[in-house]
Design an enzyme around this catalytic site. Structure first.
Site, mmCIF file in Angstrom:
data_model
loop_
_atom_site.group_PDB
_atom_site.id
_atom_site.type_symbol
_atom_site.label_atom_id
_atom_site.label_comp_id
_atom_site.label_asym_id
_atom_site.label_seq_id
_atom_site.Cartn_x
_atom_site.Cartn_y
_atom_site.Cartn_z
ATOM 1 N N ASP A 331 0.875 -1.158 0.000
ATOM 2 C CA ASP A 331 0.000 0.000 0.000
ATOM 3 C C ASP A 331 0.925 1.225 0.000
ATOM 4 O O ASP A 331 2.081 1.127 0.415
ATOM 5 C CB ASP A 331 -0.867 -0.050 1.260
ATOM 6 C CG ASP A 331 -1.546 1.269 1.507
ATOM 7 O OD1 ASP A 331 -2.206 1.764 0.575
ATOM 8 O OD2 ASP A 331 -1.395 1.820 2.619
ATOM 9 N N ASP A 333 0.087 4.964 0.961
ATOM 10 C CA ASP A 333 -0.020 5.985 2.016
ATOM 11 C C ASP A 333 -0.034 5.369 3.411
ATOM 12 O O ASP A 333 -0.849 4.508 3.713
ATOM 13 C CB ASP A 333 -1.267 6.831 1.778
ATOM 14 C CG ASP A 333 -1.202 7.521 0.411
ATOM 15 O OD1 ASP A 333 -0.070 7.798 -0.037
ATOM 16 O OD2 ASP A 333 -2.260 7.742 -0.201
HETATM 17 MG MG LIG Z 1 -2.642 3.239 3.629
#
Ligand SMILES: [Mg+2]
Length: 498
Positions: A331, A333
């Site tokens: 992922d 962020d």
């Molecule tokens: Mg995230």
């Protein structure tokens, strides 16, 4: 100033070793700090018969574990900035040390420099099958017949992968990992002669064992491995068709007049045509002597089934021995960069602590890395596609290249199949890398990351932040793994396939 270098020569005691050592001894300065001869004969053999030279020579034993293990023993013994690997059946050019010193005078991001391999072929006739095999070395990328690596680069990626048991593919595997970490492998100007081997009659059959190593490459680097090492399509597909046609063609022995028999006749015809095409193709490139014609005819019948058998054996072995995931998908962020809601300004990109080293470790181990990121800010107009591109480019600038970047630009209301926890991004990433999604690990900071991984059939590691809800952590403990930071998450991912 010339950087110091050690010459490492793995050997199984071939007589050509003396010729090589004398050819190095005859070179002008700069001299190697040391020559490390790695004796890879198994058991307790008598001492190697080495010529008397002025070069400081050390013999290290590696116990018959193959050339990858022997080269590892050699460079680990070396104490210099550079390690030059030579095969024990080459002869270096008369100014090899001088040229090598020039080749080693390169930028910091060069991890390795390759020598030019010259294979002298007979001028008066076309080369035989075996001679063409050796001549292939001259054009091969990344081969270790004459290849110098920075010692620090070798240490960073863990050296050669000792699961490659013979002198085949272990060099391409290493160079691929070195390039993944971000180093360049460049061509040098030094020349080394690789004489044509006097191969036994059945050499082309013995060479089929390399198909087992191809299976390991496939398991380690995905379906696109040939493309990644700059090689064209292999022959294993057509060998499989030929072998299948040959097996099905055995139905010609079914009772006369039966449908099985006519099927067998058809399959046998395919086998004959495919085998003839293979044999003629090989013959046309070589001398049409009667010995070579017989050799090509016999080996062309035997090579396809032998190649397939080695490939199957290698694939089984790779399934047992390869513990690394096929890919690790991150992922973005709050997993690899610090979350700034609806980030549209590339100057605000800040890597998460430990992300750079975790990524480097995976790349050095040859594990492809990717990003799978929800960016609904695009759908609701808070981020333009251009800004998203700039932010992702900044991530690459700070953390190195990713083998795949998959972004979902939709919002919840769009009902797409890619917004996590839907599995679309994970599936797309696996498909682009050419790997089995069930052997991928997703690392993220939310329940949606874990949910997407589980829905796609991948494994997941949750690295909670202060914003991760307790219920998401609890749920991840049941369906996935939980780690305190990105480096521990990579530890778990690397052992996840056990
Ligand atoms: Mg995230």
């Amino acid at each position: 100033m010339t950087p110091a270098f050690t010459v490492v020569v793995p050997t199984v005691g071939r007589t050509t070793l003396s010729t090589l050592l004398r050819s190095i001894d005859a070179c002008p300065p700069p001299y190697p700090a040391e020559i490390v001869v790695v004796d890879d004969r198994p058991g307790s053999p008598p001492p190697l018969d080495l010529p008397t030279t002025d070069l400081p020579t050390t013999v290290v034993r590696s116990g018959g574990r193959g050339p990858a293990a022997a080269r590892n023993a050699g460079w680990r013994h070396a104490g210099t900035e550079w390690v030059a690997f030579l095969d024990d059946d080459v002869v270096v050019g008369s100014d090899w040390t001088l040229r090598l010193a020039e080749d080693l005078d390169v930028a910091e991001d060069v991890g390795a420099t390759q020598g030019r391999i010259v294979v002298p072929l007979p001028g008066h006739r076309r080369p035989t099958d075996a001679e063409r095999g050796t001549a292939g070395l001259a054009g091969a990328r990344w081969i270790t017949a004459d290849m110098a690596y920075r010692r620090a680069t070798l240490a960073e990626v863990g050296g050669f992968d000792e699961r490659f048991p013979r002198a085949y593919r272990e060099d391409a595997d290493l160079a691929l990992r070195v390039c993944r970490v971000g180093y360049r492998v460049v061509g040098g100007h030094r020349r080394t002669v690789h004489p044509v081997r006097v191969d036994p009659w059945f050499a082309s059959l013995r060479a089929q064992a390399g198909n087992a190593d191809d299976a390991l490459m496939r398991r380690r680097h995905g379906r696109r491995w040939r493309e990644l090492i700059g090689e064209g399509r292999g022959r294993i597909g057509s060998h499989a068709v030929t072998t299948a046609a040959g097996v099905l063609g055995l139905a010609v022995f079914a009772p006369a007049g039966s449908r099985l028999r006519s099927f067998g006749v058809g399959a046998a015809a395919v086998w004959v045509a495919a085998t003839a095409e293979f044999a003629v193709g090989r013959l046309l490139r070589g001398p049409a002597t009667s010995a070579e014609i017989v050799r090509m005819a016999v080996t062309s019948v035997l090579i396809p089934p032998l190649a397939c058998a080695h490939r199957v054996r290698g694939a089984r072995r790779a399934r047992r021995t390869v513990r690394e995931p096929a890919a690790v998908l991150f992922d973005r962020d709050d997993t690899v960069i610090v979350d700034v809601p609806y980030l549209s300004d590339a100057s605000l990109v800040r890597p998460v602590a430990g992300a750079a080293s975790a990524l480097r470790r995976l790349r050095g181990a040859g594990v492809p890395v990717g990003i799978v990121s929800n960016q609904s800010g695009v759908a609701i107009g808070l981020i333009t596609p251009e800004q998203l591109g700039e932010v992702n480019a900044r991530v690459v600038q700070l953390l190195g290249p990713f083998d795949t970047v998959q972004v979902c630009p939709h919002a919840d209301r769009d009902g797409c199949g890619c917004r996590k926890p839907a599995p679309g991004l994970i599936r797309r990433a696996a498909a682009e890398l050419g790997v089995d999604v069930r052997r991928c690990v997703v690392i993220g900071d939310t329940g949606a990351d874990v949910g997407a991984a589980v829905a796609a059939g991948a494994l997941a590691v949750l690295v909670p932040t202060s914003r991760t809800r307790a219920a998401e952590v609890e749920s991840a403990r049941r369906t996935a793994m939980v780690a305190p930071d990105i480096e521990s998450a990579v530890d778990l991912a690397m052992g996840a396939m056990r």
